[in-house]
Design an enzyme around this catalytic site. Structure first.
Site, PDB file in Angstrom:
ATOM      1  N   LYS A 187     -41.767  30.763  83.385  1.00 21.43           N
ATOM      2  CA  LYS A 187     -40.994  30.962  82.152  1.00 21.43           C
ATOM      3  C   LYS A 187     -39.996  29.823  82.019  1.00 21.43           C
ATOM      4  O   LYS A 187     -39.256  29.525  82.969  1.00 21.43           O
ATOM      5  CB  LYS A 187     -40.243  32.293  82.230  1.00 21.43           C
ATOM      6  N   LYS A 189     -36.617  28.636  80.088  1.00 19.21           N
ATOM      7  CA  LYS A 189     -35.486  28.965  79.223  1.00 19.21           C
ATOM      8  C   LYS A 189     -35.315  27.823  78.246  1.00 19.21           C
ATOM      9  O   LYS A 189     -34.990  26.693  78.625  1.00 19.21           O
ATOM     10  CB  LYS A 189     -34.233  29.134  80.099  1.00 19.21           C
ATOM     11  N   ASP A 218     -38.657  30.873  76.100  1.00 18.70           N
ATOM     12  CA  ASP A 218     -37.610  31.771  75.578  1.00 18.70           C
ATOM     13  C   ASP A 218     -36.459  30.964  74.982  1.00 18.70           C
ATOM     14  O   ASP A 218     -35.529  30.572  75.693  1.00 18.70           O
ATOM     15  CB  ASP A 218     -37.098  32.653  76.735  1.00 18.70           C
ATOM     16  N   ASN A 220     -34.128  32.024  73.160  1.00 16.30           N
ATOM     17  CA  ASN A 220     -32.963  32.891  72.936  1.00 16.30           C
ATOM     18  C   ASN A 220     -32.505  32.920  71.478  1.00 16.30           C
ATOM     19  O   ASN A 220     -31.306  32.787  71.170  1.00 16.30           O
ATOM     20  CB  ASN A 220     -31.787  32.529  73.857  1.00 16.30           C
ATOM     21  N   GLU A 243     -41.049  34.417  73.700  1.00 14.33           N
ATOM     22  CA  GLU A 243     -39.918  35.339  73.906  1.00 14.33           C
ATOM     23  C   GLU A 243     -38.753  35.005  72.979  1.00 14.33           C
ATOM     24  O   GLU A 243     -38.185  33.909  73.062  1.00 14.33           O
ATOM     25  CB  GLU A 243     -39.490  35.250  75.379  1.00 14.33           C
ATOM     26  N   ASN A 266     -35.844  40.555  74.841  1.00 12.41           N
ATOM     27  CA  ASN A 266     -34.727  41.235  75.488  1.00 12.41           C
ATOM     28  C   ASN A 266     -33.494  41.083  74.600  1.00 12.41           C
ATOM     29  O   ASN A 266     -32.373  41.286  75.037  1.00 12.41           O
ATOM     30  CB  ASN A 266     -34.436  40.666  76.875  1.00 12.41           C
ATOM     31  N   ASP A 290     -34.542  46.075  81.398  1.00  8.59           N
ATOM     32  CA  ASP A 290     -33.531  45.613  82.354  1.00  8.59           C
ATOM     33  C   ASP A 290     -32.743  46.861  82.700  1.00  8.59           C
ATOM     34  O   ASP A 290     -32.054  47.419  81.834  1.00  8.59           O
ATOM     35  CB  ASP A 290     -32.638  44.547  81.690  1.00  8.59           C
ATOM     36  N   HIS A 317     -36.445  41.613  82.289  1.00 10.16           N
ATOM     37  CA  HIS A 317     -35.480  40.544  82.021  1.00 10.16           C
ATOM     38  C   HIS A 317     -34.525  40.442  83.209  1.00 10.16           C
ATOM     39  O   HIS A 317     -34.347  41.396  83.963  1.00 10.16           O
ATOM     40  CB  HIS A 317     -34.732  40.940  80.752  1.00 10.16           C
ATOM     41  N   ASN A 319     -30.649  38.361  84.766  1.00 14.55           N
ATOM     42  CA  ASN A 319     -29.503  37.443  84.697  1.00 14.55           C
ATOM     43  C   ASN A 319     -29.217  37.011  86.136  1.00 14.55           C
ATOM     44  O   ASN A 319     -29.749  37.607  87.066  1.00 14.55           O
ATOM     45  CB  ASN A 319     -28.273  38.166  84.143  1.00 14.55           C
TER      46      ASN A 319
HETATM   47  O1  GKR Z   1     -29.275  32.940  82.474  1.00 12.43           O
HETATM   48  O2  GKR Z   1     -29.021  31.503  80.906  1.00 12.43           O
HETATM   49  C1  GKR Z   1     -29.455  32.546  81.309  1.00 12.43           C
HETATM   50  C2  GKR Z   1     -30.315  33.396  80.409  1.00 12.43           C
HETATM   51  O3  GKR Z   1     -30.348  32.877  79.117  1.00 12.43           O
HETATM   52  C3  GKR Z   1     -29.840  34.826  80.385  1.00 12.43           C
HETATM   53  O4  GKR Z   1     -28.489  34.881  80.063  1.00 12.43           O
HETATM   54  C4  GKR Z   1     -30.621  35.692  79.451  1.00 12.43           C
HETATM   55  O5  GKR Z   1     -30.025  36.946  79.438  1.00 12.43           O
HETATM   56  O6  GKR Z   1     -32.434  35.440  80.984  1.00 12.43           O
HETATM   57  C5  GKR Z   1     -32.015  35.927  79.836  1.00 12.43           C
HETATM   58  C6  GKR Z   1     -33.051  36.011  78.749  1.00 12.43           C
HETATM   59  O7  GKR Z   1     -34.207  36.178  79.088  1.00 12.43           O
HETATM   60  O8  GKR Z   1     -32.706  35.946  77.563  1.00 12.43           O
HETATM   61 MG    MG Z   2     -35.019  36.380  77.118  1.00 10.44          MG
END
Ligand code: GKR
Ligand code: MG
Length: 418
Positions: A187, A189, A218, A220, A243, A266, A290, A317, A319
């Protein structure tokens, strides 16, 4: 059995400068550890995303918990809801319930000499699969070392500190992480760089790992609907799931009509109150559960049943976290009859813990422990040291925007960037 003592300990763990749509991980990630001690001398532990406010709410639970029987989870949950319900927001209430429920399960397991998974109905699988969680990052490992890499780090340790700001950096990071932990799903980010760069990284991962390796991206929710459709079409056949590229259930539902990719979330469906909207609109194909945010391990099993009923996939999910959350994820993951994908975990990014012997990744999976309770023991010296770090680290809530401003003065979060 009665709860005699409750200890609430906020901690700060070193966290590398990982980038995301909200900014940057600060040098420390905050968690709060709950310990319940029973009248027969046993203890149970729970862990949640930390900070001053959740710690204060947990402190307020003490007087309602002392004297309660940890087996009476329904009564405990109802008491907390009644006592805090009018004042606490639902998100904080779910976190509080989760931390306390997990600690009660740990206590119960120790009392009856059975692993937590057996109190959740027993194993439906022997091990839980996890995915490599890749991040664009600045150089460094966080904590006191800040943006510096630990001098003597080798293998994944060195890669954990290395900068990864382009597709090649992400592929190198993925190779190092997979070599160390054996992950079989990847995955990334996203939401950090313009979509074309992140899509290029996904293609680079696909080339490097082969078309059979499940890939996820993802961003976000920082892409517009139009951007998400354009790049989603390019990623058809490449991603296992897409995602949260857009914000809101409505936008996700619209996206789902325009791309042939399963959508996962999530962010737009994050509580039971969101389920009716999700089902009505068809906002996602996969819910990333989660247990911290959905209210505990039993709530996660309930969510699993809902997903199964409505034909939605289920995964997890995460953190930044330590070994108590990891153990809780493994027990509930092993109990879920229907867990369709490898779960997220930030754990490889951390190098500090509050448990003596963290559960181990073998071939990208963790075997559910057979030992009583969660199967992890508190390392009290580490807990005390990480609590000192919390007191001295200058952070009392997570704020990725502020952390980013240290590297890029004036940087501001934007709800939709591309
Ligand atoms: O750790 O930066 C991070 C993630 O963006 C986290 O804060 C998210 O809650 O992992 C997460 C997600 O899947 O959105
Ligand atoms: Mg996410």
């Amino acid at each position: 059995m009665k709860i005699l003592e409750m200890h609430v300990t906020p901690i700060a763990i070193s966290d590398p400068p990982l980038l995301n749509a909200a900014g940057l991980h600060a040098p420390y990630a905050l968690r709060t550890i709950v310990e319940l001690v029973s009248d027969d001398g046993l203890y149970g532990v729970g862990e949640v995303p930390g900070g001053a406010s959740i710690t204060a709410w947990l402190e307020q639970c003490r007087s309602h918990l002392l004297g309660q029987d940890p087996f009476q989870l329904n009564a405990i949950a109802e008491t907390l809801k009644t006592r805090l319900g009018g004042r606490i927001n639902p998100r904080h209430l779910a976190l509080v319930q989760s931390a306390i429920e997990v600690a009660c399960f740990d206590l119960m397991g120790k009392a009856v000499n059975r692993p937590v998974v057996d109190l959740l109905g027993g194993k439906t699988r022997d091990q839980v699969d996890f995915a490599a969680y890749l991040f664009y990052k600045y150089e460094g490992v966080g904590g006191a070392l800040g943006f510096k890499t630990r001098d003597n780090a080798q293998g994944w340790g060195a890669a954990r500190g290395a900068e990864a700001l382009d597709a090649k950096g992400i592929v190198d990071q993925a190779k190092a992480m997979c070599e160390a932990y054996g992950f079989k799903s990847l995955k990334l980010k996203g939401g950090v760089f313009p979509p074309e760069e992140e899509v290029e990284a996904m293609f680079a991962l696909s080339d490097a790992f082969g078309p059979d390796t499940p890939l996820r991206l993802d961003p976000n929710a920082i892409w517009s609907l139009e951007t998400s459709i354009t790049w989603g079409k390019r990623l058809e056949g490449v991603l296992e799931y897409y995602e949260d590229p857009v914000r809101t259930q409505e936008a996700m539902a619209e996206l789902a009509k325009n791309v042939s990719l399963p959508l996962a979330t999530n962010m737009c469906t994050t509580s039971f109150a969101d389920i009716p909207g999700a089902m009505k609109l068809g906002s996602e194909a996969i819910i990333l559960s989660d247990h911290h945010y959905w209210g505990g391990l039993r709530a996660t099993l309930d969510l699993g049943r809902i997903c199964q009923t409505f034909g939605r996939g289920l995964s997890m999910h995460s953190n930044s976290h330590v070994g108590i959350s990891l153990a809780a994820m493994v027990h509930v993951g092993a109990a879920l009859p229907y867990l369709s994908y490898a779960c997220d975990t930030h754990y490889p990014w951390q190098y500090e813990d509050v448990v003596t012997k963290p559960l181990e990744f073998i071939d990208g999976a963790i075997k559910v422990p057979d030992s009583p309770g969660l199967g992890v023991e508190l390392d009290r010296d580490s807990l005390a040291a990480l609590h000192e770090t919390y007191k001295n680290c200058g952070l009392d809530e997570r704020n990725d925007e502020l952390a980013m401003q240290v590297k890029q003065p004036g940087w501001r979060f934007a709800a939709t960037r591309w």
